[in-house]
Design a protein around this motif. Structure first.
Motif, mmCIF file in Angstrom:
data_model
loop_
_atom_site.group_PDB
_atom_site.id
_atom_site.type_symbol
_atom_site.label_atom_id
_atom_site.label_comp_id
_atom_site.label_asym_id
_atom_site.label_seq_id
_atom_site.Cartn_x
_atom_site.Cartn_y
_atom_site.Cartn_z
ATOM 1 N N UNK A 1 -8.791 51.177 86.822
ATOM 2 C CA UNK A 1 -8.395 51.586 85.466
ATOM 3 C C UNK A 1 -6.930 52.018 85.458
ATOM 4 N N UNK B 1 -7.089 61.459 87.451
ATOM 5 C CA UNK B 1 -7.455 62.824 87.823
ATOM 6 C C UNK B 1 -8.514 62.841 88.921
ATOM 7 N N UNK C 1 -0.293 67.924 87.671
ATOM 8 C CA UNK C 1 -0.552 68.109 86.236
ATOM 9 C C UNK C 1 0.674 68.701 85.535
ATOM 10 N N UNK D 1 4.929 58.603 77.522
ATOM 11 C CA UNK D 1 4.436 58.992 78.838
ATOM 12 C C UNK D 1 3.303 58.069 79.283
ATOM 13 N N UNK D 2 2.452 57.684 78.324
ATOM 14 C CA UNK D 2 1.356 56.775 78.652
ATOM 15 C C UNK D 2 1.855 55.441 79.186
ATOM 16 N N UNK E 1 -3.302 49.998 83.804
ATOM 17 C CA UNK E 1 -2.319 50.586 82.879
ATOM 18 C C UNK E 1 -0.929 49.990 83.148
ATOM 19 N N UNK F 1 3.893 61.771 74.060
ATOM 20 C CA UNK F 1 2.610 61.399 74.665
ATOM 21 C C UNK F 1 2.515 59.884 74.851
ATOM 22 N N UNK F 2 2.979 59.150 73.847
ATOM 23 C CA UNK F 2 2.879 57.700 73.898
ATOM 24 C C UNK F 2 3.799 57.094 74.952
ATOM 25 N N UNK G 1 -14.735 61.369 85.820
ATOM 26 C CA UNK G 1 -15.611 61.409 84.661
ATOM 27 C C UNK G 1 -15.760 60.039 84.041
ATOM 28 N N UNK G 2 -17.008 59.618 83.845
ATOM 29 C CA UNK G 2 -17.299 58.461 82.992
ATOM 30 C C UNK G 2 -18.472 58.926 82.142
ATOM 31 N N UNK H 1 -13.843 59.062 77.054
ATOM 32 C CA UNK H 1 -14.915 58.720 78.001
ATOM 33 C C UNK H 1 -14.506 59.107 79.420
ATOM 34 N N UNK I 1 -4.991 51.467 76.860
ATOM 35 C CA UNK I 1 -4.849 52.299 75.653
ATOM 36 C C UNK I 1 -3.401 52.584 75.256
ATOM 37 N N UNK I 2 -2.526 52.996 76.196
ATOM 38 C CA UNK I 2 -1.165 53.344 75.769
ATOM 39 C C UNK I 2 -0.352 52.150 75.265
ATOM 40 N N UNK J 1 -12.195 53.581 88.756
ATOM 41 C CA UNK J 1 -11.179 54.421 88.120
ATOM 42 C C UNK J 1 -9.782 54.134 88.677
ATOM 43 N N UNK K 1 0.797 68.151 81.518
ATOM 44 C CA UNK K 1 -0.541 68.457 80.997
ATOM 45 C C UNK K 1 -0.803 69.959 80.986
ATOM 46 N N UNK L 1 -3.304 61.894 79.238
ATOM 47 C CA UNK L 1 -2.256 61.172 79.962
ATOM 48 C C UNK L 1 -2.109 59.735 79.468
ATOM 49 N N UNK L 2 -3.135 59.208 78.769
ATOM 50 C CA UNK L 2 -3.014 57.858 78.216
ATOM 51 C C UNK L 2 -2.413 57.888 76.818
ATOM 52 N N UNK L 3 -1.887 59.036 76.420
ATOM 53 C CA UNK L 3 -1.161 59.100 75.157
ATOM 54 C C UNK L 3 -2.006 59.574 73.980
ATOM 55 N N UNK M 1 -2.269 58.125 85.245
ATOM 56 C CA UNK M 1 -2.756 59.335 85.921
ATOM 57 C C UNK M 1 -4.230 59.175 86.231
#
Lengths: 252, 339
Positions: free
Chosen positions: A146, A77, A47, A69-70, A150, A66-67, A81-82, B225, A97-98, A143, A52, B233-235, A75
C-alpha cells in the motif's frame, strides 16, 4: 535533492522532552535505518517529522499542506490496522488516495502503480482475498505494498519487518533498496540490527530522544555505541559479503 | 484477470444500485396507494398528479404524499448517517443515535408537548426538537473537543444521551397531565402518520444539507480503513472529517427525530446488512445504506398500515421488531465466520 530535512526538532510529552533537538537530512537513493532500544523515540520522531504530532523546530514535511504531504511522503504506521474485510487490492489502491481529487475515478496510471506494488511484494495470488483473513505477516506485506503504491519520493515505515519470516524480511528490505535505486528515499525503523546493517545505506542510532550516531552501518554499530545504547555485545565484521552484524549477549 | 474482475465488481454494484432504486421506487408507489380510503390505482394517480380528484386529491397530496416522501427522506438519512458513523468509528456496532442527537431532539419535542406549545402551534414540536438536537450536538462538541479522539466522542455522546433521557423521564415523572404523558410516550415510539407537507419542508433543508455533508465523506472513510494515522498522512483532514460526520449526523438525525420521533435500528442494521454487497468499502456503503434505509422505512410504514390498520401501530416499534432479529441473525453469522 533533499527529501526530508529536520532542524532542531524537539517533542515534549507533558514536561518531558522525548525528542531533543534532532537534525537530520535524507536524500534520494538512501535507505536510512532508524534504530534504537524500546522507548528511544523512533515512532515519535517519525510522527513529528510527518507533522502528525505537534513539535518544536522545523520539519520540511510538517510544513506542507496535507495534500502536498500525501504526495511527498508515504507513511506506514506500526499499528497494522485494516478495519473492514476489504480485498487486498482495495487496501493497496488506498495508497493512491493523495493522487486523486475529490470524486475523481481511478486512472490507468493508478492501477499500474497498484499492479507494480502487488508484483513487488509478491501478492498477486492474494489480490482478491479479504485482507482481514490473511496472517499478520501477510497483512504487513499488504500494507508495505500500500505504501509503495503511493509512489511518493519518500517512504517512512515504522517497523515494517516485524513479524515477517526471514525471506519476506529480506524481500521487504529489497523493495526499499529498489525504491531507492529509482531515486526515492526510505526512512525505516528496525529492531533487527543485523537486517539494518545489511540492507541500509545509512543508520541513525536514537538514544533517549537524541541522535547517538549517524553514518554508515559499520561506523554506527561500533562496540561502544552498541554497548551504551543497546546494552549488548555483538560480533561484527566487514566480510566479502558486506558488513555482518550479530548480537551476542547482554553486557551486564 | 484484472479486467474481468473489475467488470464483475462494477456489474455487481450496478445490479445492487438498480435493485435498491427499483425497490425504493416500488415501495414509494405502494406507500402512496394504501390507506383507509380505498380508491383504484388509476383514480389515485390521476388525483395525485392533476389535483382534479376532489377529496381524493386532498388525501393523496396532503396525507399520503408527505408520508411517503418523509419515509424516503428519513429512511435514507438514517441509513446514510449509520453508514457514516460506522465508517468513521470503524465499528459495525455504531449507530447514529450514539452521539446523543436523537436523545436531545426527543427531549426538545417532549418539552414542546409537555408545555402545551405543541398543541398551540403545530410547528412548535419540530422546531423545539431541532433546537434540542442543536444544543445536544454543541454540548457533545464541547465535551469531546474539536480535536478529541473517537472514543472521547462516543463517551460524550453517551453522557449527553443519558442526561437527555434522564430529563425526559423527569418531565414524564412530573407531568401533571396524563394525556400529555400518554402523548409523549406515543410520540417517542416514532411515526409517519398524519404528517403534512409542512413537516417535509421543515425537515428537507436539514436532511439534504446533512445528507450532502455525509455523502462527501466517501474517500476519507475509505482511507480511515487503515487507521487515523495512515489516513491523515494520505492527505485526509481528520479534523474536518470529524466535524463533517458530527454536523451531518446531527442535521439528519435531529431533523428526522423532529418530524418522525425516535426510529431505531435503521442506522444500525442497514449498513450491516449491505456491507457484504459493496465489498465492505465504507465509502461505497454510503449510497447503498441510504437506499436500503429508505426501503426499510417505507416497507415498515406500509406494514404499519397493513397489519393492524385500526390500531395506529407505531413505526419505531416495527423497525425495532424487524431490526432486532435481523441484527441477531447478522451477529450469529459473524460469529460463525469467526471474525
Amino acid at each position: 535533492m533533499m527529501l526530508l530535512s529536520l532542524h532542531n526538532l524537539s517533542v515534549k510529552r507533558g514536561r518531558k522532552r522525548v525528542i531533543s533537538e534532532v537534525d537530520l537530512t535524507l536524500g534520494q537513493g538512501e535507505v536510512v535505518g532508524l534504530v534504537g532500544p524500546n522507548g528511544a523515540g523512533k515512532t515519535t520522531l517519525m510522527r513529528a517529522a510527518l507533522g502528525l504530532i505537534p513539535a518544536d523546530g522545523q520539519s520540511s514535511l510538517a510544513a506542507l499542506s496535507a495534500r502536498a504531504r500525501g504526495k511527498a511522503v508515504a507513511w506506514m504506521p506500526q499499528s497494522r490496522e485494516i478495519a473492514w474485510s476489504v480485498t487486498v487490492e482495495t487496501v493497496i489502491r488506498l495508497g493512491r488516495t493523495p493522487h486523486l481529487r475529490a470524486g475523481q475515478k481511478q486512472r490507468p496510471e493508478d492501477q499500474a502503480a497498484v499492479d507494480r506494488a502487488i508484483e513487488q511484494m509478491g501478492l498477486d495470488r492474494f489480490r482478491d482475498r479479504p485482507a482481514t483473513q490473511l496472517s499478520g505477516g501477510e497483512q504487513a506485506r499488504v500494507l508495505i505494498a500500500r505504501s509503495l503504491a503511493q509512489e511518493a519520493p519518500l517512504l517512512i515505515a515504522d517497523e515494517p519487518t516485524a513479524g515477517l519470516d526471514p525471506a519476506h524480511q529480506i524481500a521487504a528490505m529489497r523493495s526499499f533498496t529498489q525504491a531507492a535505486a529509482q531515486g526515492r528515499g526510505v526512512l525505516v525503523s528496525l529492531h533487527d540490527l543485523g537486517l539494518a546493517a545489511r540492507h541500509c545505506t545509512r543508520l541513525i542510532v536514537l538514544h533517549n530522544g537524541k541522535i547517538a550516531a549517524d553514518g554508515l552501518p559499520q561506523d554506527t554499530l561500533t562496540p561502544s555505541i552498541v554497548k551504551t545504547v543497546f546494552g549488548i555485545t555483538a560480533f561484527s565484521q566487514i566480510t566479502d559479503k558486506g558488513f555482518v552484524f550479530q548480537a551476542l549477549d547482554l553486557t551486564s | 484477470m484484472l479486467a474481468p474482475f473489475w467488470a464483475l465488481l462494477m456489474g455487481r454494484s450496478a445490479i445492487l444500485a438498480l435493485g435498491l432504486v427499483g425497490l425504493v421506487l416500488g415501495l414509494f408507489v405502494v406507500s402512496l396507494l394504501i390507506g383507509p380510503s380505498t380508491a383504484s390505482v388509476g383514480d389515485s394517480t390521476y388525483a395525485l398528479i392533476t389535483g382534479q380528484g376532489g377529496p381524493l386529491s386532498v388525501v393523496m397530496r396532503e396525507i399520503r404524499l408527505p408520508r411517503a416522501l418523509l419515509g424516503v427522506l428519513i429512511g435514507g438519512s438514517l441509513g446514510l448517517s449509520g453508514a457514516a458513523m460506522q465508517g468513521y468509528l470503524r465499528n459495525p456496532l455504531a449507530d447514529p443515535g450514539l452521539i446523543g442527537v436523537s436523545g436531545s431532539a426527543a427531549l426538545g419535542a417532549v418539552l414542546a408537548i409537555q408545555t402545551g406549545l405543541a398543541a398551540i402551534a403545530a410547528l412548535a414540536l419540530p422546531v423545539m426538537a431541532l433546537g434540542g438536537a442543536l444544543l445536544g450536538v454543541l454540548l457533545v462538541l464541547l465535551l469531546a473537543g474539536p480535536r478529541g479522539t473517537s472514543l472521547a466522542l462516543i463517551l460524550a455522546g453517551i453522557a449527553i444521551s443519558a442526561f437527555a433521557a434522564a430529563l425526559t423521564s423527569l418531565v414524564l415523572n412530573l407531568s401533571p397531565n396524563p394525556y400529555a404523558a400518554n402523548e409523549i410516550v406515543f410520540w417517542m415510539m416514532g411515526s409517519l402518520a398524519d404528517r403534512s407537507m409542512t413537516h417535509v419542508w421543515i425537515a428537507l433543508p436539514f436532511l439534504l444539507g446533512g445528507g450532502l455533508l455525509l455523502g462527501s465523506l466517501g474517500r476519507g472513510l475509505d482511507a480511515l480503513t487503515l487507521g487515523e494515522d495512515a489516513a491523515e498522512a494520505m492527505g485526509i483532514n481528520l479534523l474536518r472529517l470529524r466535524l463533517t460526520v458530527i454536523l451531518g449526523t446531527a442535521a439528519v438525525v435531529g431533523a428526522s427525530t423532529a418530524v418522525a420521533g425516535a426510529i431505531g435500528f435503521v442506522g444500525l442494521v442497514m449498513p450491516h446488512l449491505l456491507r457484504g454487497f459493496v465489498g465492505s468499502r465504507p465509502g461505497a456503503l454510503l449510497w447503498a445504506a441510504t437506499l436500503g434505509g429508505a426501503a426499510m422505512i417505507l416497507a415498515s410504514d406500509i406494514l404499519v398500515r397493513l397489519v393492524v390498520p385500526d390500531r395506529d401501530l407505531k413505526l419505531g416499534v416495527v423497525t425495532a421488531l424487524v431490526g432486532a432479529p435481523l441484527f441477531l441473525h447478522l451477529i450469529y453469522r459473524t460469529r460463525k465466520e469467526g471474525v
